[in-house]
Design an enzyme around this catalytic site. Structure first.
Site, PDB file in Angstrom:
ATOM      1  N   ARG A  10      -6.101 -10.972   6.087  1.00 40.76           N
ATOM      2  CA  ARG A  10      -5.862  -9.734   5.341  1.00 40.76           C
ATOM      3  C   ARG A  10      -4.425  -9.667   4.846  1.00 40.76           C
ATOM      4  O   ARG A  10      -4.153  -9.182   3.739  1.00 40.76           O
ATOM      5  CB  ARG A  10      -6.187  -8.513   6.199  1.00 40.76           C
ATOM      6  CG  ARG A  10      -6.140  -7.201   5.426  1.00 40.76           C
ATOM      7  CD  ARG A  10      -6.525  -6.016   6.262  1.00 40.76           C
ATOM      8  NE  ARG A  10      -5.574  -5.768   7.342  1.00 40.76           N
ATOM      9  CZ  ARG A  10      -5.693  -4.787   8.228  1.00 40.76           C
ATOM     10  NH1 ARG A  10      -6.729  -3.971   8.178  1.00 40.76           N
ATOM     11  NH2 ARG A  10      -4.793  -4.611   9.170  1.00 40.76           N
ATOM     12  N   ARG A  58      17.568  -2.969  -9.136  1.00 45.07           N
ATOM     13  CA  ARG A  58      16.475  -2.039  -9.357  1.00 45.07           C
ATOM     14  C   ARG A  58      15.908  -2.204 -10.755  1.00 45.07           C
ATOM     15  O   ARG A  58      16.617  -2.114 -11.760  1.00 45.07           O
ATOM     16  CB  ARG A  58      16.953  -0.592  -9.159  1.00 45.07           C
ATOM     17  CG  ARG A  58      15.815   0.416  -9.264  1.00 45.07           C
ATOM     18  CD  ARG A  58      16.306   1.852  -9.276  1.00 45.07           C
ATOM     19  NE  ARG A  58      15.188   2.781  -9.355  1.00 45.07           N
ATOM     20  CZ  ARG A  58      14.525   3.071 -10.476  1.00 45.07           C
ATOM     21  NH1 ARG A  58      14.876   2.520 -11.624  1.00 45.07           N
ATOM     22  NH2 ARG A  58      13.505   3.924 -10.456  1.00 45.07           N
ATOM     23  N   HIS A  60      11.719  -1.909 -12.724  1.00 35.62           N
ATOM     24  CA  HIS A  60      10.272  -1.876 -12.585  1.00 35.62           C
ATOM     25  C   HIS A  60       9.661  -3.263 -12.796  1.00 35.62           C
ATOM     26  O   HIS A  60       8.602  -3.563 -12.249  1.00 35.62           O
ATOM     27  CB  HIS A  60       9.655  -0.893 -13.581  1.00 35.62           C
ATOM     28  CG  HIS A  60       9.765   0.541 -13.167  1.00 35.62           C
ATOM     29  ND1 HIS A  60      10.963   1.179 -13.036  1.00 35.62           N
ATOM     30  CD2 HIS A  60       8.812   1.448 -12.847  1.00 35.62           C
ATOM     31  CE1 HIS A  60      10.753   2.435 -12.664  1.00 35.62           C
ATOM     32  NE2 HIS A  60       9.457   2.622 -12.532  1.00 35.62           N
ATOM     33  N   LYS A 104      -3.087  -3.659   2.021  1.00 36.83           N
ATOM     34  CA  LYS A 104      -2.264  -3.118   3.110  1.00 36.83           C
ATOM     35  C   LYS A 104      -0.804  -3.239   2.699  1.00 36.83           C
ATOM     36  O   LYS A 104      -0.200  -4.320   2.759  1.00 36.83           O
ATOM     37  CB  LYS A 104      -2.519  -3.856   4.417  1.00 36.83           C
ATOM     38  CG  LYS A 104      -1.870  -3.180   5.628  1.00 36.83           C
ATOM     39  CD  LYS A 104      -2.329  -3.823   6.920  1.00 36.83           C
ATOM     40  CE  LYS A 104      -1.645  -3.204   8.134  1.00 36.83           C
ATOM     41  NZ  LYS A 104      -1.951  -1.778   8.312  1.00 36.83           N
ATOM     42  N   GLU A 136     -11.596   7.688   4.674  1.00 38.65           N
ATOM     43  CA  GLU A 136     -11.112   7.164   5.953  1.00 38.65           C
ATOM     44  C   GLU A 136     -10.041   8.089   6.515  1.00 38.65           C
ATOM     45  O   GLU A 136      -9.692   9.104   5.913  1.00 38.65           O
ATOM     46  CB  GLU A 136     -10.558   5.749   5.782  1.00 38.65           C
ATOM     47  CG  GLU A 136      -9.387   5.657   4.807  1.00 38.65           C
ATOM     48  CD  GLU A 136      -8.896   4.228   4.611  1.00 38.65           C
ATOM     49  OE1 GLU A 136      -9.256   3.343   5.410  1.00 38.65           O
ATOM     50  OE2 GLU A 136      -8.122   4.004   3.642  1.00 38.65           O
TER      51      GLU A 136
END
Length: 245
Positions: A10, A58, A60, A104, A136
């Site tokens: 995972r 920084r 995007h 995740k 969930e």
């Protein structure tokens, strides 16, 4: 470590989905976990491993070819036997998270806010729903039992496919408990025969009450107890499950 390879798979899938190259294989992953456990003298607890893309100004538009940063720690944590025995309360609220909950990541603001809301209302965990569809918990998967069958949300982009969730599916099949991956509504949840949650740290914990956007009360039923016993026998074969009696 319980379900080590499944956790690793995972982890790899999540890094691939967000375009981060993983800097270790399964054996290195296992060595890192064992080393952390030994150095922190953790015999019964959990390991947290996090990877971020690397250092960059920084922007995007992220760069490729960065050196990922891996952070990890180990912590002793008791198994919540008392909660597994007597059950917990959930606080129901709208699921406000993004549409890739199957990855995740550390993008957990929605989960964090839901968990805080549950605690503020004297509940142990949140129950999230998108409209009328239950998804969930804030850090758990949610299951209902109806007419002897276990029902849980399909493993799609709206939930994180928990490793314990997968293990429960295996246990259900082994012990001939019907296991259905299908959506269920708030209404169906409120009229379920049993409800329980699962996670690595909570294992299988029954739900006895729901508050918040809808209300319900449950008894801890035979299917939940059967799966708890099967789980305990699988992961703690030399320890009797007397705490559930």
């Amino acid at each position: 470590m319980l379900q080590l390879e499944e956790h690793y798979k995972r982890f790899v899938r999540s890094t691939e989905e967000i375009d981060i190259p993983i800097p270790f294989d399964l054996l290195q992953f296992e060595d890192m976990i064992n080393s952390l456990s030994e150095k922190n003298n953790v015999s019964n607890g959990y390991i947290y491993i996090q990877i971020t893309r690397g250092e960059q100004e920084r922007n995007h538009l992220y760069e490729r070819g960065l050196d990922p940063v891996v952070t990890a720690f180990a912590k002793e944590a008791p198994i919540p036997f008392e909660k597994q025995k007597i059950g917990i309360a959930l606080y129901a609220l709208e699921d406000i998270r993004w549409l890739r909950c199957d990855i995740k990541t550390i993008n957990l603001l929605g989960n964090v806010m839901a968990k805080r809301k549950a605690e503020d209302n004297a509940c142990d965990e949140a129950l999230q729903h998108r409209g009328t569809t239950v998804t969930e918990g804030s850090s758990t998967n949610i299951f209902i039992v109806k007419d002897g069958a276990v029902i849980t949300h399909p493993a799609n982009e709206l939930i994180l496919n928990g490793i314990t969730r997968l293990f429960i599916q295996e246990l259900a099949e082994k012990h001939h408990v019907p296991f259905l991956e299908k959506t269920f509504s708030v209404e169906e949840a409120s009229h379920a025969d049993e409800m329980f949650i699962s996670s690595t740290t909570m294992e299988i914990t029954p739900v006895v009450r729901i508050e918040g956007s809808f209300q319900a009360d449950y008894s801890i039923g035979p299917v939940t107890r059967q799966l708890q016993e099967a789980f305990s026998e699988a992961v703690r074969p030399h320890q009797k499950s007397s705490h559930l009696k």
